[in-house]
Design a protein around this motif. Structure first.
Motif, PDB file in Angstrom:
ATOM      1  N   ARG A 146       0.817  -1.215   0.000  1.00  0.00           N
ATOM      2  CA  ARG A 146       0.000   0.000   0.000  1.00  0.00           C
ATOM      3  C   ARG A 146       0.850   1.264   0.000  1.00  0.00           C
ATOM      4  O   ARG A 146       0.596   2.192  -0.773  1.00  0.00           O
ATOM      5  CB  ARG A 146      -0.921  -0.008   1.224  1.00  0.00           C
ATOM      6  CG  ARG A 146      -2.091  -0.963   1.107  1.00  0.00           C
ATOM      7  CD  ARG A 146      -2.844  -1.054   2.412  1.00  0.00           C
ATOM      8  NE  ARG A 146      -3.936  -2.014   2.347  1.00  0.00           N
ATOM      9  CZ  ARG A 146      -4.481  -2.590   3.408  1.00  0.00           C
ATOM     10  NH1 ARG A 146      -4.033  -2.295   4.616  1.00  0.00           N
ATOM     11  NH2 ARG A 146      -5.463  -3.450   3.264  1.00  0.00           N
ATOM     12  N   GLU A 147       1.829   1.307   0.876  1.00  0.00           N
ATOM     13  CA  GLU A 147       2.635   2.526   1.007  1.00  0.00           C
ATOM     14  C   GLU A 147       3.362   2.841  -0.292  1.00  0.00           C
ATOM     15  O   GLU A 147       3.405   4.000  -0.724  1.00  0.00           O
ATOM     16  CB  GLU A 147       3.637   2.362   2.160  1.00  0.00           C
ATOM     17  CG  GLU A 147       4.372   3.643   2.529  1.00  0.00           C
ATOM     18  CD  GLU A 147       3.434   4.735   3.027  1.00  0.00           C
ATOM     19  OE1 GLU A 147       3.784   5.920   2.870  1.00  0.00           O
ATOM     20  OE2 GLU A 147       2.348   4.407   3.564  1.00  0.00           O
ATOM     21  N   GLU A 148       3.930   1.827  -0.909  1.00  0.00           N
ATOM     22  CA  GLU A 148       4.628   2.033  -2.183  1.00  0.00           C
ATOM     23  C   GLU A 148       3.666   2.551  -3.244  1.00  0.00           C
ATOM     24  O   GLU A 148       4.008   3.455  -4.021  1.00  0.00           O
ATOM     25  CB  GLU A 148       5.253   0.718  -2.648  1.00  0.00           C
ATOM     26  CG  GLU A 148       5.997   0.820  -3.975  1.00  0.00           C
ATOM     27  CD  GLU A 148       6.566  -0.508  -4.428  1.00  0.00           C
ATOM     28  OE1 GLU A 148       7.130  -0.560  -5.531  1.00  0.00           O
ATOM     29  OE2 GLU A 148       6.434  -1.508  -3.680  1.00  0.00           O
ATOM     30  N   PHE A 149       2.455   2.007  -3.278  1.00  0.00           N
ATOM     31  CA  PHE A 149       1.456   2.448  -4.254  1.00  0.00           C
ATOM     32  C   PHE A 149       1.057   3.897  -4.002  1.00  0.00           C
ATOM     33  O   PHE A 149       0.992   4.715  -4.933  1.00  0.00           O
ATOM     34  CB  PHE A 149       0.222   1.541  -4.173  1.00  0.00           C
ATOM     35  CG  PHE A 149      -0.895   1.938  -5.090  1.00  0.00           C
ATOM     36  CD1 PHE A 149      -0.864   1.598  -6.427  1.00  0.00           C
ATOM     37  CD2 PHE A 149      -1.996   2.643  -4.601  1.00  0.00           C
ATOM     38  CE1 PHE A 149      -1.903   1.968  -7.287  1.00  0.00           C
ATOM     39  CE2 PHE A 149      -3.026   3.010  -5.447  1.00  0.00           C
ATOM     40  CZ  PHE A 149      -2.986   2.675  -6.795  1.00  0.00           C
ATOM     41  N   LEU A 150       0.807   4.228  -2.750  1.00  0.00           N
ATOM     42  CA  LEU A 150       0.333   5.566  -2.416  1.00  0.00           C
ATOM     43  C   LEU A 150       1.385   6.643  -2.661  1.00  0.00           C
ATOM     44  O   LEU A 150       1.063   7.770  -3.041  1.00  0.00           O
ATOM     45  CB  LEU A 150      -0.116   5.606  -0.951  1.00  0.00           C
ATOM     46  CG  LEU A 150      -1.358   4.773  -0.611  1.00  0.00           C
ATOM     47  CD1 LEU A 150      -1.606   4.766   0.886  1.00  0.00           C
ATOM     48  CD2 LEU A 150      -2.584   5.274  -1.356  1.00  0.00           C
ATOM     49  N   THR A 151       2.653   6.307  -2.452  1.00  0.00           N
ATOM     50  CA  THR A 151       3.721   7.295  -2.608  1.00  0.00           C
ATOM     51  C   THR A 151       4.276   7.360  -4.029  1.00  0.00           C
ATOM     52  O   THR A 151       5.199   8.125  -4.293  1.00  0.00           O
ATOM     53  CB  THR A 151       4.877   7.009  -1.635  1.00  0.00           C
ATOM     54  OG1 THR A 151       5.369   5.676  -1.869  1.00  0.00           O
ATOM     55  CG2 THR A 151       4.417   7.135  -0.195  1.00  0.00           C
ATOM     56  N   SER A 152       3.719   6.561  -4.931  1.00  0.00           N
ATOM     57  CA  SER A 152       4.241   6.520  -6.304  1.00  0.00           C
ATOM     58  C   SER A 152       3.614   7.584  -7.195  1.00  0.00           C
ATOM     59  O   SER A 152       3.996   7.735  -8.354  1.00  0.00           O
ATOM     60  CB  SER A 152       3.990   5.139  -6.923  1.00  0.00           C
ATOM     61  OG  SER A 152       2.590   4.912  -7.084  1.00  0.00           O
ATOM     62  N   GLN A 153       2.673   8.341  -6.675  1.00  0.00           N
ATOM     63  CA  GLN A 153       1.912   9.283  -7.492  1.00  0.00           C
ATOM     64  C   GLN A 153       2.792  10.336  -8.158  1.00  0.00           C
ATOM     65  O   GLN A 153       2.539  10.758  -9.285  1.00  0.00           O
ATOM     66  CB  GLN A 153       0.842   9.965  -6.624  1.00  0.00           C
ATOM     67  CG  GLN A 153      -0.299  10.590  -7.403  1.00  0.00           C
ATOM     68  CD  GLN A 153      -0.016  12.031  -7.773  1.00  0.00           C
ATOM     69  OE1 GLN A 153       0.897  12.652  -7.238  1.00  0.00           O
ATOM     70  NE2 GLN A 153      -0.813  12.558  -8.706  1.00  0.00           N
ATOM     71  N   ALA A 154       3.872  10.739  -7.481  1.00  0.00           N
ATOM     72  CA  ALA A 154       4.716  11.820  -7.993  1.00  0.00           C
ATOM     73  C   ALA A 154       5.559  11.406  -9.192  1.00  0.00           C
ATOM     74  O   ALA A 154       5.968  12.261  -9.981  1.00  0.00           O
ATOM     75  CB  ALA A 154       5.619  12.341  -6.875  1.00  0.00           C
TER      76      ALA A 154
END
Length: 227
Positions: free
Chosen positions: A91-99
């Motif tokens: 989840r964390e990797e997915f959420l922080t990949s937006q940039a």
């Protein structure tokens, strides 16, 4: 004395914080795998109603409490659905990949990573479907899990893209993602694909990622220019 020497050795190598965690995770994985294996074997032999959780625990030599550390029910053990969502570790990797990553690429990575964390060559989708055909409660559980997964992915998309939940766009993407993922995991059988080849294919998250990407590409082609 031997225990003391072992501790000194771990301290000297600076690995005392790593080894216990690795061993614990290895034991957890081995126990979870054994529970799935025996749950499916017992279901094949006796039917889902023909054995209890206590029978299963006896086969694996664990306590009832340990069983519920891994699975919420006997049905979930047969289906290999652990209490923790396969998406949770990613989840964390997915959420922080937006940039730096498109939503499409982030979803591809999420699918590949989650499959990699749950699949093994011993547990092919076709084996599960054979069991489900004879056990209506397993089919109902699969349907509920599919619904829960769609909602979970919708929430992740909303959080990543800054959308209010619920959101029609995010739900449509999540629902489409689920169907594409199922077809990627369960490619239509043909004469060129043996059971062994399919099992090895299922064990390779990159292979699943490629099939999933191919389906996304076909979907994009359909909406942009037609067949």
């Amino acid at each position: 004395m031997s225990n003391s020497a072992g501790k000194t050795s771990d301290s000297e190598t600076g690995s005392s914080a790593e080894h216990p965690i690795n061993r614990r995770e290895a034991r957890k994985t081995a126990t979870r795998t054994a529970l799935i294996t025996h749950a499916r074997a017992l279901t094949k032999e006796h039917g889902l109603a023909g054995f209890t959780i206590e029978d299963l625990c006896s086969e694996v030599d664990i306590s009832r409490r340990t069983f519920f550390n891994h699975f919420a029910s006997k049905d979930d053990a047969v289906l290999g659905m652990s209490k923790e969502s396969p998406l949770a570790p990613h989840r964390e990797e997915f959420l922080t990949s937006q940039a730096h990553t498109s939503l499409r690429e982030a979803l591809l990575n999420l699918v590949a990573s989650s499959v990699n964390g749950t699949a093994t060559h011993s547990f092919t989708p076709f084996e599960v479907m054979e069991l489900v055909q004879g056990e209506p409660s397993l089919m109902n559980r699969l349907r509920q899990n599919a619904f829960d997964t769609v909602i979970e992915v919708e929430q992740l998309i909303c959080a990543r893209e800054g959308l209010p939940y619920p959101d029609t766009y995010a739900h449509t993407v999540a629902l489409t993602l689920h169907h594409l993922m199922m077809t990627a995991l369960l490619p239509p059988p043909n004469g060129d694909c043996t059971a062994g080849q399919l099992a090895r294919s299922f064990d390779d998250p990159e292979n699943i990622r490629e099939r999933f990407a191919e389906r996304l590409n076909h979907l994009a082609r359909f909406f942009s220019s037609g067949p």
